[in-house]
Design a protein around this motif. Sequence first.
Motif, PDB file in Angstrom:
ATOM      1  N   HIS A 217       0.864  -1.179   0.000  1.00 24.96           N
ATOM      2  CA  HIS A 217       0.000   0.000   0.000  1.00 24.96           C
ATOM      3  C   HIS A 217       0.899   1.227   0.000  1.00 24.96           C
ATOM      4  CE1 HIS A 217      -3.979   1.483   0.127  1.00 24.96           C
ATOM      5  NE2 HIS A 217      -4.008   1.905   1.372  1.00 24.96           N
ATOM      6  N   TYR A 218       0.357   2.370  -0.413  1.00 23.83           N
ATOM      7  CA  TYR A 218       1.095   3.639  -0.396  1.00 23.83           C
ATOM      8  C   TYR A 218       2.344   3.590  -1.278  1.00 23.83           C
ATOM      9  CZ  TYR A 218      -1.497   3.543   4.053  1.00 23.83           C
ATOM     10  OH  TYR A 218      -2.469   3.395   5.017  1.00 23.83           O
ATOM     11  N   ALA A 219       2.383   2.722  -2.274  1.00 25.01           N
ATOM     12  CA  ALA A 219       3.619   2.441  -3.003  1.00 25.01           C
ATOM     13  C   ALA A 219       3.763   3.288  -4.268  1.00 25.01           C
ATOM     14  CB  ALA A 219       3.678   0.958  -3.376  1.00 25.01           C
ATOM     15  N   PRO A 220       4.922   3.923  -4.455  1.00 24.79           N
ATOM     16  CA  PRO A 220       5.200   4.586  -5.732  1.00 24.79           C
ATOM     17  C   PRO A 220       5.475   3.554  -6.817  1.00 24.79           C
ATOM     18  CG  PRO A 220       7.129   4.667  -4.316  1.00 24.79           C
ATOM     19  CD  PRO A 220       6.034   4.035  -3.507  1.00 24.79           C
ATOM     20  N   ASP A 221       5.646   4.013  -8.052  1.00 26.86           N
ATOM     21  CA  ASP A 221       5.966   3.082  -9.142  1.00 26.86           C
ATOM     22  C   ASP A 221       7.349   2.476  -8.964  1.00 26.86           C
ATOM     23  OD1 ASP A 221       3.509   3.580 -10.360  1.00 26.86           O
ATOM     24  OD2 ASP A 221       4.306   5.242 -11.548  1.00 26.86           O
ATOM     25  N   SER A 222       8.290   3.270  -8.466  1.00 21.28           N
ATOM     26  CA  SER A 222       9.659   2.784  -8.263  1.00 21.28           C
ATOM     27  C   SER A 222       9.720   1.886  -7.036  1.00 21.28           C
ATOM     28  CB  SER A 222      10.605   3.975  -8.057  1.00 21.28           C
ATOM     29  OG  SER A 222      10.483   4.912  -9.109  1.00 21.28           O
ATOM     30  N   PRO A 223      10.530   0.823  -7.060  1.00 22.38           N
ATOM     31  CA  PRO A 223      10.661  -0.031  -5.881  1.00 22.38           C
ATOM     32  C   PRO A 223      11.258   0.742  -4.709  1.00 22.38           C
ATOM     33  CG  PRO A 223      12.273  -0.622  -7.564  1.00 22.38           C
ATOM     34  CD  PRO A 223      11.346   0.343  -8.200  1.00 22.38           C
ATOM     35  N   VAL A 224      10.769   0.450  -3.519  1.00 26.54           N
ATOM     36  CA  VAL A 224      11.193   1.157  -2.309  1.00 26.54           C
ATOM     37  C   VAL A 224      12.055   0.235  -1.448  1.00 26.54           C
ATOM     38  CG1 VAL A 224      10.408   2.248  -0.161  1.00 26.54           C
ATOM     39  CG2 VAL A 224       9.167   2.649  -2.311  1.00 26.54           C
ATOM     40  N   ARG A 225      13.191   0.768  -1.000  1.00 23.33           N
ATOM     41  CA  ARG A 225      14.092   0.049  -0.090  1.00 23.33           C
ATOM     42  C   ARG A 225      14.207   0.881   1.184  1.00 23.33           C
ATOM     43  NH1 ARG A 225      19.823  -0.145   0.496  1.00 23.33           N
ATOM     44  NH2 ARG A 225      20.067   1.358  -1.217  1.00 23.33           N
ATOM     45  N   ILE A 226      13.891   0.281   2.327  1.00 22.94           N
ATOM     46  CA  ILE A 226      13.840   1.044   3.576  1.00 22.94           C
ATOM     47  C   ILE A 226      15.064   0.754   4.451  1.00 22.94           C
ATOM     48  CG2 ILE A 226      11.343   1.200   3.534  1.00 22.94           C
ATOM     49  CD1 ILE A 226      11.180  -1.046   5.553  1.00 22.94           C
ATOM     50  N   ASN A 227      15.274   1.632   5.450  1.00 19.21           N
ATOM     51  CA  ASN A 227      16.404   1.543   6.380  1.00 19.21           C
ATOM     52  C   ASN A 227      17.734   1.498   5.638  1.00 19.21           C
ATOM     53  OD1 ASN A 227      14.707   1.488   8.696  1.00 19.21           O
ATOM     54  ND2 ASN A 227      14.307  -0.682   8.332  1.00 19.21           N
ATOM     55  N   GLU A 291       6.131   5.879  14.257  1.00 16.82           N
ATOM     56  CA  GLU A 291       5.430   4.597  14.088  1.00 16.82           C
ATOM     57  C   GLU A 291       4.593   4.626  12.814  1.00 16.82           C
ATOM     58  OE1 GLU A 291       2.233   1.616  16.325  1.00 16.82           O
ATOM     59  OE2 GLU A 291       2.610   3.625  17.144  1.00 16.82           O
ATOM     60  N   ALA A 292       3.888   5.736  12.581  1.00 11.13           N
ATOM     61  CA  ALA A 292       3.057   5.851  11.375  1.00 11.13           C
ATOM     62  C   ALA A 292       3.921   5.929  10.123  1.00 11.13           C
ATOM     63  CB  ALA A 292       2.163   7.089  11.471  1.00 11.13           C
ATOM     64  N   ILE A 293       5.012   6.698  10.173  1.00  8.01           N
ATOM     65  CA  ILE A 293       5.892   6.819   9.011  1.00  8.01           C
ATOM     66  C   ILE A 293       6.465   5.459   8.642  1.00  8.01           C
ATOM     67  CG2 ILE A 293       8.030   7.846   8.145  1.00  8.01           C
ATOM     68  CD1 ILE A 293       7.431  10.243  10.015  1.00  8.01           C
ATOM     69  N   ASN A 294       6.935   4.713   9.629  1.00  9.50           N
ATOM     70  CA  ASN A 294       7.508   3.402   9.347  1.00  9.50           C
ATOM     71  C   ASN A 294       6.464   2.408   8.868  1.00  9.50           C
ATOM     72  OD1 ASN A 294      10.555   3.023  10.054  1.00  9.50           O
ATOM     73  ND2 ASN A 294       9.775   4.436  11.609  1.00  9.50           N
ATOM     74  N   ASP A 295       5.238   2.519   9.355  1.00  6.62           N
ATOM     75  CA  ASP A 295       4.152   1.679   8.846  1.00  6.62           C
ATOM     76  C   ASP A 295       3.948   1.917   7.361  1.00  6.62           C
ATOM     77  OD1 ASP A 295       1.494   0.056   9.242  1.00  6.62           O
ATOM     78  OD2 ASP A 295       0.859   1.942   8.321  1.00  6.62           O
ATOM     79  N   ARG A 296       3.910   3.202   6.939  1.00  4.55           N
ATOM     80  CA  ARG A 296       3.724   3.520   5.525  1.00  4.55           C
ATOM     81  C   ARG A 296       4.919   3.050   4.702  1.00  4.55           C
ATOM     82  NH1 ARG A 296       0.199   4.736   8.788  1.00  4.55           N
ATOM     83  NH2 ARG A 296      -1.428   6.296   8.393  1.00  4.55           N
ATOM     84  N   LEU A 297       6.119   3.192   5.243  1.00  3.59           N
ATOM     85  CA  LEU A 297       7.310   2.773   4.505  1.00  3.59           C
ATOM     86  C   LEU A 297       7.344   1.263   4.310  1.00  3.59           C
ATOM     87  CD1 LEU A 297      10.031   5.058   6.156  1.00  3.59           C
ATOM     88  CD2 LEU A 297       9.156   5.218   3.811  1.00  3.59           C
ATOM     89  N   ARG A 298       6.997   0.507   5.349  1.00  2.00           N
ATOM     90  CA  ARG A 298       6.990  -0.959   5.219  1.00  2.00           C
ATOM     91  C   ARG A 298       5.981  -1.412   4.177  1.00  2.00           C
ATOM     92  NH1 ARG A 298       7.352  -0.671  10.869  1.00  2.00           N
ATOM     93  NH2 ARG A 298       5.126  -1.113  11.085  1.00  2.00           N
ATOM     94  N   ARG A 299       4.804  -0.787   4.163  1.00  2.00           N
ATOM     95  CA  ARG A 299       3.783  -1.175   3.201  1.00  2.00           C
ATOM     96  C   ARG A 299       4.176  -0.741   1.785  1.00  2.00           C
ATOM     97  NH1 ARG A 299      -0.448  -3.166   6.211  1.00  2.00           N
ATOM     98  NH2 ARG A 299      -0.297  -2.568   8.406  1.00  2.00           N
ATOM     99  N   ALA A 300       4.821   0.418   1.664  1.00  2.00           N
ATOM    100  CA  ALA A 300       5.289   0.861   0.348  1.00  2.00           C
ATOM    101  C   ALA A 300       6.347  -0.082  -0.208  1.00  2.00           C
ATOM    102  CB  ALA A 300       5.842   2.281   0.438  1.00  2.00           C
ATOM    103  N   ALA A 301       7.151  -0.645   0.701  1.00  2.00           N
ATOM    104  CA  ALA A 301       8.190  -1.579   0.287  1.00  2.00           C
ATOM    105  C   ALA A 301       7.666  -3.009   0.132  1.00  2.00           C
ATOM    106  CB  ALA A 301       9.339  -1.559   1.303  1.00  2.00           C
ATOM    107  N   GLY A 302       6.375  -3.223   0.513  1.00  2.00           N
ATOM    108  CA  GLY A 302       5.801  -4.572   0.432  1.00  2.00           C
ATOM    109  C   GLY A 302       6.263  -5.476   1.534  1.00  2.00           C
ATOM    110  N   PHE A 303       6.637  -4.858   2.666  1.00  2.00           N
ATOM    111  CA  PHE A 303       7.120  -5.664   3.788  1.00  2.00           C
ATOM    112  C   PHE A 303       6.395  -5.213   5.041  1.00  2.00           C
ATOM    113  CE2 PHE A 303       9.948  -6.072   7.519  1.00  2.00           C
ATOM    114  CZ  PHE A 303      10.033  -7.455   7.566  1.00  2.00           C
ATOM    115  N   VAL A 304       5.551  -6.071   5.588  1.00  2.00           N
ATOM    116  CA  VAL A 304       4.855  -5.788   6.837  1.00  2.00           C
ATOM    117  C   VAL A 304       5.154  -6.932   7.783  1.00  2.00           C
ATOM    118  CG1 VAL A 304       2.645  -5.371   7.950  1.00  2.00           C
ATOM    119  CG2 VAL A 304       3.036  -4.556   5.625  1.00  2.00           C
ATOM    120  N   GLY A 305       5.743  -6.595   8.917  1.00  2.00           N
ATOM    121  CA  GLY A 305       6.070  -7.626   9.885  1.00  2.00           C
ATOM    122  C   GLY A 305       7.086  -7.149  10.869  1.00  2.00           C
TER     123      GLY A 305
END
Length: 305
Positions: A217-227, A291-305
């Motif tokens: 969710h909240y994902a741009p077209d480009s792949p997202v890599r977090i941390n 907490e909210a920012i990281n929630d959005r980032l994990r979902r944008a990257a397709g990683f929730v957990g």
Amino acid sequence: MSASEHQAAEALARGELVLLPTETVYGLAADAGDARAVAAIFEAKGRPRFNPLIAHVADATEAEAIAVFDGPARRLAEAFWPGPLTIVAPVRDRERVCDLARAGLDSVAVRVPGHARARAVISAFGRPVVAPSANRSGRPSPTTFADAVEETGFAAAAAVDGGPCAVGVESTVVSVLDGRVAVLRPGAVTREEIEALIGPLDSGGEGHRSPGRMAVHYAPDSPVRINAEAAGEGEILLGFGPHVGDSRWSLSPTGDLREAAANLFRRFREADREKPAGIAVSPVPAEGLGEAINDRLRRAAGFVG
């Protein structure tokens, strides 16, 4: 061209859709009791119908007309409304918020938005409106008028320009059901602020009663890599804090979480326009609004957990 509050209310009364500014993100709004209008939102967004919508009302009195509030729900409303908090409570009026808007649930999600123009439209209309983010499903939520028009303006009969969204991430969703209070979606009202008001929160919660819970969710077209500590080849780095990456792309050069939240989806969209190999994002602290920012980032990257 921006519509007036009166023009927007007239469009809602005709069963049409409206681009509505809030302090969190821009919404695609419709009469919450009109199943055909609500269905048009799902179609325009490509949103799955099992995902409930939030009913926006002008004040707490209107909220209690459609939802059953207990003591904790009233304390939350008094403390944080108007503002970026959604309360999930048992539904009282199933006609003013139709079954499709509630995804068939016996609960309803309701909030009083903090944006004056949003409340003015709702007041002029006189009934609750559902207003999920005005993006196509799964995409970053629009936080400027131009981005909202670009995403779903084709489906709207009227569009209200409320300027850039001050908060930039969706509302906190809190369920108040059967004497238990739980955060279903983190947002601008932090867990710590809620606990300071009503005490420890339930560790469970029923996530299906809240929007914004899909794994991707909240994902741009480009792949997202977090941390990320640095950008990889062809990537754009969205930094956080002083001396991290190019200041043009920083979420907050000073390390301010509120600034980072306000910039997050805007930076995603700006970076996408450069067509990078990917978008890397620096670590963002997890406390408070983080907490909210990281929630959005994990979902944008397709990683929730």
